[in-house]
Design a protein around this motif. Structure first.
Motif, mmCIF file in Angstrom:
data_model
loop_
_atom_site.group_PDB
_atom_site.id
_atom_site.type_symbol
_atom_site.label_atom_id
_atom_site.label_comp_id
_atom_site.label_asym_id
_atom_site.label_seq_id
_atom_site.Cartn_x
_atom_site.Cartn_y
_atom_site.Cartn_z
ATOM 1 N N LEU A 1 0.746 -1.103 -0.023
ATOM 2 C CA LEU A 1 -0.003 -0.015 -0.051
ATOM 3 C C LEU A 1 1.021 1.277 -0.117
ATOM 4 N N ALA A 2 1.682 1.182 0.897
ATOM 5 C CA ALA A 2 2.879 2.470 0.954
ATOM 6 C C ALA A 2 3.527 2.629 -0.453
ATOM 7 N N LEU A 3 4.032 1.686 -1.006
ATOM 8 C CA LEU A 3 4.691 1.716 -2.280
ATOM 9 C C LEU A 3 3.993 2.241 -3.304
ATOM 10 N N GLY A 4 2.816 1.757 -3.382
ATOM 11 C CA GLY A 4 1.852 2.312 -4.344
ATOM 12 C C GLY A 4 1.434 3.852 -4.150
ATOM 13 N N ALA A 5 1.337 4.196 -2.792
ATOM 14 C CA ALA A 5 1.071 5.530 -2.488
ATOM 15 C C ALA A 5 2.299 6.547 -2.611
ATOM 16 N N PHE A 6 3.263 6.029 -2.216
ATOM 17 C CA PHE A 6 4.417 7.087 -2.092
ATOM 18 C C PHE A 6 5.357 7.161 -3.064
ATOM 19 N N THR A 7 5.081 5.964 -4.311
ATOM 20 C CA THR A 7 5.823 6.135 -5.556
ATOM 21 C C THR A 7 5.887 6.774 -6.510
ATOM 22 N N ARG A 8 4.477 7.101 -6.379
ATOM 23 C CA ARG A 8 3.649 7.721 -7.723
ATOM 24 C C ARG A 8 4.000 6.949 -8.851
ATOM 25 N N LEU A 9 3.742 5.528 -8.885
ATOM 26 C CA LEU A 9 4.039 4.545 -10.127
ATOM 27 C C LEU A 9 2.968 5.128 -11.088
ATOM 28 N N ALA A 10 3.157 4.585 -12.131
ATOM 29 C CA ALA A 10 2.127 4.818 -13.497
ATOM 30 C C ALA A 10 1.465 3.644 -13.790
ATOM 31 N N LEU A 11 0.453 3.449 -13.455
ATOM 32 C CA LEU A 11 -0.441 2.232 -13.517
ATOM 33 C C LEU A 11 -1.608 2.443 -14.567
ATOM 34 N N HIS B 1 -4.347 -0.356 -5.042
ATOM 35 C CA HIS B 1 -5.321 0.750 -3.939
ATOM 36 C C HIS B 1 -4.476 1.732 -3.349
ATOM 37 N N GLY B 2 -3.072 1.491 -2.989
ATOM 38 C CA GLY B 2 -2.234 2.367 -2.603
ATOM 39 C C GLY B 2 -1.972 3.548 -3.649
ATOM 40 N N HIS B 3 -1.642 3.113 -5.064
ATOM 41 C CA HIS B 3 -1.790 4.062 -6.034
ATOM 42 C C HIS B 3 -2.662 5.192 -6.245
ATOM 43 N N ALA B 4 -3.784 4.241 -6.284
ATOM 44 C CA ALA B 4 -5.188 5.021 -6.265
ATOM 45 C C ALA B 4 -5.344 6.094 -5.030
ATOM 46 N N HIS B 5 -5.067 5.705 -3.824
ATOM 47 C CA HIS B 5 -5.005 6.847 -2.605
ATOM 48 C C HIS B 5 -3.880 7.688 -3.105
ATOM 49 N N GLY B 6 -2.789 7.233 -3.211
ATOM 50 C CA GLY B 6 -1.762 8.321 -3.490
ATOM 51 C C GLY B 6 -2.051 9.364 -4.318
ATOM 52 N N GLN B 7 -2.684 9.279 -5.471
ATOM 53 C CA GLN B 7 -3.271 10.090 -6.737
ATOM 54 C C GLN B 7 -4.495 10.758 -6.155
ATOM 55 N N GLU B 8 -5.018 10.550 -5.346
ATOM 56 C CA GLU B 8 -6.386 11.303 -4.842
ATOM 57 C C GLU B 8 -5.893 12.324 -3.723
ATOM 58 N N MET B 9 -4.976 11.861 -3.047
ATOM 59 C CA MET B 9 -4.607 12.630 -1.680
ATOM 60 C C MET B 9 -3.480 13.544 -1.935
ATOM 61 N N GLY C 1 -0.155 14.680 0.059
ATOM 62 C CA GLY C 1 0.689 14.810 1.252
ATOM 63 C C GLY C 1 1.008 13.382 1.870
ATOM 64 N N ALA C 2 1.984 13.230 2.582
ATOM 65 C CA ALA C 2 2.444 11.996 3.248
ATOM 66 C C ALA C 2 1.479 11.532 4.279
ATOM 67 N N ALA C 3 1.047 12.708 5.043
ATOM 68 C CA ALA C 3 0.323 12.469 6.338
ATOM 69 C C ALA C 3 -1.194 11.850 5.768
ATOM 70 N N ALA C 4 -1.766 12.286 4.671
ATOM 71 C CA ALA C 4 -3.013 11.739 4.123
ATOM 72 C C ALA C 4 -2.810 10.461 3.817
ATOM 73 N N ALA C 5 -1.521 10.065 3.051
ATOM 74 C CA ALA C 5 -1.501 8.845 2.549
ATOM 75 C C ALA C 5 -1.479 7.806 3.880
ATOM 76 N N ALA C 6 -0.706 8.146 4.817
ATOM 77 C CA ALA C 6 -0.437 7.370 6.010
ATOM 78 C C ALA C 6 -1.704 6.922 6.663
ATOM 79 N N GLY C 7 -2.726 8.056 6.504
ATOM 80 C CA GLY C 7 -3.788 7.765 7.396
ATOM 81 C C GLY C 7 -4.730 6.871 6.659
ATOM 82 N N ALA C 8 -4.698 6.912 5.295
ATOM 83 C CA ALA C 8 -5.056 5.952 4.427
ATOM 84 C C ALA C 8 -4.781 4.484 4.242
#
Length: 174
Positions: free
Chosen positions: A68-78, A118-126, A128-135
């Motif tokens: 989840l974290a990898l998908g949220a924080f690395t901004r992968l292109a999926l 799912h992490g990617h989707a969250h990362g794209q929609e939110m 900051g790191a704090a929001a991604a961490a909460g998700a």
């Protein structure tokens, strides 16, 4: 209510992709975010249901959190994120239904792949790191809730079947 599944399905069409938190910042916004997208909470509940039924140790789900974290924080292109999200819900339900037949390692690989999306989707929609961490925290909490629910005899087959049916509906809408 006589037909709760029909009600849920009718409500899911509009709300499935309508996540709030687009650009929302802060840990609290992140905690709320997974609860507002039917695809997110169903997938995480489904993975929790599967993991208990398959005998996967709770600690192994930390790997899922890392994905989840990898998908949220690395901004992968999926590509095809929305259909992949819906497919992950269907697959999570099917995994729960066939937990005894799916090797745990293969299930964890699939769970990691779903979580990456799912992490990617969250990362794209939110924002900051704090929001991604909460998700990520809420997603892990939803998996834990599914894990606990799988210990209830009445929910062991019904809940994964419901997740699979709703996942098929989401996939048809994607």
């Amino acid at each position: 209510m006589k037909y709760p599944i029909a009600f849920i399905l009718s409500m899911s069409a509009a709300g499935a992709w309508a996540h709030s938190g687009h650009g929302a910042a802060g840990f609290g916004a992140g905690l709320l975010h997974p609860l507002l997208g039917l695809d997110h909470w169903l997938a995480m509940l489904g993975l929790g249901l599967w993991s208990r039924a398959a005998g996967v140790p709770r600690q192994a789900l930390v790997t899922v959190g890392a994905c989840l974290a990898l998908g949220a924080f690395t901004r992968l292109a999926l590509p095809l994120v929305e259909p992949l999200l819906a497919a992950s819900v269907l697959a999570a339900g099917l995994m729960g239904l066939g937990a005894a037949r799916l090797p745990a390692r293969l299930g964890l690989v699939l769970a990691g792949a779903f979580s990456l999306v799912h992490g990617h989707a969250h990362g794209q929609e939110m924002a900051g790191a704090a929001a991604a961490a909460g998700a990520i925290c809420m997603s892990m909490g939803l998996m834990a809730l599914g894990w606990l629910a799988a210990g209830q005899a009445r929910l062991e087959r019904v809940a994964p079947a419901l997740v699979a049916v709703l996942g098929a509906g989401l996939l048809a809408l994607a």
